[in-house]
Design a protein around this motif. Sequence first.
Motif, short mmCIF file in Angstrom:
data_model
loop_
_atom_site.label_atom_id
_atom_site.label_comp_id
_atom_site.label_asym_id
_atom_site.label_seq_id
_atom_site.Cartn_x
_atom_site.Cartn_y
_atom_site.Cartn_z
N UNK B 327 71.07 46.79 50.49
CA UNK B 327 70.26 48.01 51.19
C UNK B 327 71.27 49.08 51.21
N UNK B 328 70.62 50.12 51.33
CA UNK B 328 71.56 51.79 51.47
C UNK B 328 72.53 51.38 52.44
N UNK B 329 72.23 51.09 53.74
CA UNK B 329 73.06 50.81 54.64
C UNK B 329 74.50 49.85 54.31
N UNK B 330 73.90 48.64 53.63
CA UNK B 330 75.04 47.92 53.25
C UNK B 330 76.04 48.48 52.17
N UNK B 331 75.54 49.28 51.22
CA UNK B 331 76.20 50.22 50.20
C UNK B 331 77.06 50.87 50.74
N UNK B 332 76.55 51.88 51.87
CA UNK B 332 77.72 52.42 52.72
C UNK B 332 78.69 51.85 53.14
N UNK B 333 78.55 50.84 53.91
CA UNK B 333 79.28 50.17 54.61
C UNK B 333 80.35 49.50 53.76
N UNK B 334 80.02 49.16 52.71
CA UNK B 334 81.10 48.32 51.80
C UNK B 334 81.88 49.73 51.19
N UNK B 335 81.13 50.49 50.83
CA UNK B 335 81.84 51.85 50.12
C UNK B 335 82.92 52.02 50.99
N UNK B 336 82.42 52.42 52.45
CA UNK B 336 83.28 52.75 53.54
C UNK B 336 84.59 52.07 53.57
N UNK B 337 84.44 50.85 53.40
CA UNK B 337 85.65 49.90 53.49
C UNK B 337 86.65 50.16 52.48
#
Lengths: 128, 739
Positions: B327-337
């Motif tokens: 999901x978009x949110x998952x993409x952001x969360x993983x990229x943020x890490x």
Amino acid sequence: MNRRVAVMLLVLVAGEIGVFYVEHRDVVAMNRSADALVLDARFPDTAQAVLARERVSRRVLERVADVARRRHDVSLQVVALERIVSSAPGDTEARLRLAQALRDAGRLDEAERIYREELQGLDEGGGR
Amino acid sequence: MNADTTLTFLDSPARRVTRKVVALLAIAIYLGYLVYRGLYTINQEALVFSLTVYLAEIHGFFSLVFYYFQIWELRGRRVPPVPAELAVDVFVTTFNEDVDLLRQTVRGAINMRYPHRTFVLDDGRRAEVKALCDELGCEYLTRENNEHAKAGNWNNAFRQTSGDVIATFDADHVPRADYLERTLGFFADPAVAIVQVPQRYHNLDSLQHRVSWRSRRMYGEQDVFFNLVMPGKDHWNAAFFCGTGAVLRRSALRPHGGLLTGTITEDMHTALALQAEGWKSVYLNELLVTGLAPMDFSSYSAQRLRWAEGNLKIVRLLNPLTCAGLSVAQRICYFASMYHWTIGFAKIVFYTAPPLILFTGQFPIANFDRTFLMVYAAHLGSLVGSYKLLSRGTGRIVMDEIFNMANFYTLLAAAKRFVFGRRAGTFVVTSKRGGEGGQERAVLPQYVLIAMTVTSLVWSTLGLGFGVTEDVVGAGIATFWALYNLALMLVVVGFASRPVQKRQSVRLRSSVPIELLDVPTNGRLAVSLDLSEGGCTLLWPGPLAVGRRLKLRLHLGPSAIECDATVMSVHGRERSGWIGYGLKFEQLSPEMVDQVADALYNMTVPEIFARLSQPSWPIRAAKALAGRVGGSLRARASRQDAFLPVRVQHQAGEFLATTRDLSESGLSLIAPSPLKPGSVIRVILRGPTGEWSSPATVVRVKPVPNPVAAYRTWHVGLRIDGHTSVVALRHQLAPEVMS
């Protein structure tokens, strides 16, 4: 921080002070008393080196101008005052001193121009 | 069962809305600041310098956006009932860790209550580990090579086992007895592949902890991650596997042959791949496992380098922004890490900018006027205020800045390896023992920065003093900035100067009553200040010679052990009047070692974490004020921490305990057996200046939560009749043992 590192840092700072002195010997020299500088035969060369710098404080420029005046070195005094005026164009007192120095140097036209500008400023300012 | 139904909100609706508004406002102000900076304050006379600083600020903006996005909603979990028939394998991975250290982890794993099989995965092929497994009754697995390091070791065991789920622990992470009972229920949802719990570290004297026993607060460098970011990621179904303290579903891993092996951070890589396939993750923020954090700076840096390099390299193999299935949110969360590990670029700019300004006189900001100062003040105020509010007392700006200073070079090195590569990404096992060499070398980058900063300050001072320059305001601002950075650098350099940890085992703050059996019966009661399997710090009022052999009886909650100990050192007299002695236990049998370890892990560790979880003083003050305003004008008598040995005589017999606090009206203690509320007992307290005895009434009895029945204790509140005597006691005993 252990002692070895502190000693290294002190050595570094000592070296830096040396570099600073070599780099700014002329400016440092201008921090001597005006009386000493008046008697210093190397003053004109040192002052030229200071004036050739792109950045130097007004305090040092004032010292150069003052010592040059006392040594009757009008041309050096004019250069120093021109630097002061260029960094503080609105400083009337400095401009009048420059005009005086120009007059002493025989550059009457330039001195007159400054006097006129100051008088004009007085008129526009309502006779301040 | 749908695991999403177990999610709970940690904040009230009003607080959630407030925090979101604050987050958005802070982001908007930061954005406005960046626009203003870009339009009006780029210094054309120092364009490269100016743009570099500007880019570093833009980096900070994205860091803030990612952080606030991840903690947009903090979620907790309701623990579902544990399923009846789940085949559970437990993997304990080891390579070169001490067998003594491994022993307690394996015992913890074996002692978990839910039926399971425990496997020790030894990549060190050590006979002593095999012997340990035989002794403790678990299975030993090894292999002929060390291909793919920890992940390879894990996958080797994965192929040889068959459990439905696999709980995995590093060699130093000891699980609690109820670990499986708390985590397995989530697997009733067939889509759940990962259940992760936080990694807490019980060696609070580690590099990444700062503890104030007086204010009962603790800073852990990873607290923001495990207390905020992971509960926040859980909201977005993006909590990931962190390598240890997790349970994984075998069927999810089977197509991959186990953990993914392309990187040196197989945990996040595997989690990302599983979530891209549609699997769910669960984060349960409970103290179910504790481990050891690196003790020295070089071990700490090596660990961070591995994490940073590994996480950055995942982008090449499985880019969260482009891979399918997230999901978009998952993409952001993983990229943020992953983005988090690039902060070194921004930090090196901020650390070198003040020296550059002081050396050159050039500023990265043009038009440094009143308007700019107002814009900057609004930006800084909103940044600090919002961070404090949204971090809920966990994030501490100065501490975070110190660790940014500690990590900046490591992160730059990781980024360099990411961009330019290196021969092979080898897995380095993080040492938790400390005391390793090379500490000074590890902080060499900070020393270089110190040299730069100090010389720039000297250069600027000389320049101003001799009249080379006259920009006092500019130099003053740069000097302030440089001094702030310098303070951070000195703190980090101080990390490398910490005393070398020589003990074999971790000493934990633990106040247990100790009887000295070979001194006269009258007044032989003492107390420990700290305790480990190898020794303790004994608080005793009289002189004891170094080298003296003592006979001790340690009261470890409901059980006690008798052993010999040698006085190794005298720590001097405490402010409280006690004298501290370093004791080494002599010839403890393995059973006694295990008994001490069990007491530490089952009683001391939970108590320490509970004790050090006080909110910050503004929150405490606000709560106290609200309590007063709310009507409870009769405040409880002020209590003072006191850890004194006490003999309790009650109707059914007597026991030894230690007090926890004293007030003018009474005291509290941790009792190994419950007392009847309302009953009258006799307490005999031992202080540094003598004994004090009084009848007392039991007013409060509260069981201390503990999954292990053998170590169940009770927090007992006692009222002492006769206030004056308690006041006298407080003065007499000066109970500041823990301060």
